[in-house]
Scaffold this motif. Structure first.
Motif, short mmCIF file in Angstrom:
data_model
loop_
_atom_site.label_atom_id
_atom_site.label_comp_id
_atom_site.label_asym_id
_atom_site.label_seq_id
_atom_site.Cartn_x
_atom_site.Cartn_y
_atom_site.Cartn_z
N ARG A 5 49.27 13.54 -1.10
CA ARG A 5 48.64 13.00 0.11
C ARG A 5 47.72 14.04 0.74
N SER A 6 48.19 15.29 0.79
CA SER A 6 47.38 16.37 1.36
C SER A 6 46.10 16.57 0.57
N LEU A 7 46.22 16.53 -0.76
CA LEU A 7 45.03 16.67 -1.60
C LEU A 7 44.05 15.53 -1.37
N GLY A 8 44.58 14.32 -1.21
CA GLY A 8 43.71 13.17 -0.94
C GLY A 8 43.00 13.33 0.39
N LEU A 9 43.69 13.80 1.40
CA LEU A 9 43.09 14.03 2.71
C LEU A 9 42.04 15.14 2.63
N LEU A 10 42.36 16.20 1.90
CA LEU A 10 41.42 17.30 1.74
C LEU A 10 40.15 16.82 1.03
N GLN A 11 40.32 16.02 -0.02
CA GLN A 11 39.16 15.50 -0.74
C GLN A 11 38.31 14.64 0.18
N MET A 14 36.36 16.85 2.53
CA MET A 14 35.25 17.49 1.84
C MET A 14 34.10 16.52 1.64
N GLU A 15 34.40 15.27 1.28
CA GLU A 15 33.35 14.26 1.12
C GLU A 15 32.62 14.01 2.44
N GLN A 16 33.38 13.97 3.53
CA GLN A 16 32.76 13.78 4.84
C GLN A 16 31.88 14.97 5.20
N LEU A 17 32.33 16.16 4.90
CA LEU A 17 31.55 17.36 5.18
C LEU A 17 30.26 17.35 4.38
N ARG A 18 30.36 17.02 3.09
CA ARG A 18 29.16 16.96 2.25
C ARG A 18 28.19 15.90 2.75
#
Length: 100
Positions: A5-11, A14-18
């Protein structure tokens, strides 16, 4: 499971940041008077518009991504520009992430 779940949130973060980082490709746009490539965009009313529909008019093309907070913040200014009559503003919502 928590790690996944943490990895999914992190991904997602990152997509939002990009998505909100400005592209450095062709940042200055086309020079005034330069010929633009011809393309057609779908309209909200179900039709389509091409650049040829706006020959002789001052045109501002704005490409935004759904969920882009900075894009939402400039909407009032784009509306003001459109109402001024000085420039035709066309906003195209990009549903998928655009690679920069």
């Amino acid at each position: 499971l928590g790690t996944l779940r943490s990895l999914g949130l992190l991904q997602w973060q990152m997509e939002q940041l990009r998505a909100t980082q400005p592209s450095r490709i062709n940042r200055s746009g086309l020079k005034p008077g330069a010929r633009t490539p011809e393309f057609t965009l779908p309209r909200a009313d179900g039709g389509a518009s091409s650049l040829g529909d706006y020959i002789g008019k001052r045109l501002l093309l704005v490409f935004v991504q759904a969920g882009c907070e900075p894009c939402h913040k400039i909407a009032p200014e784009l509306n003001r520009l459109q109402r001024s009559g000085d420039v035709q503003v066309l906003v195209w919502l990009v549903a998928k992430k655009v690679s920069h």
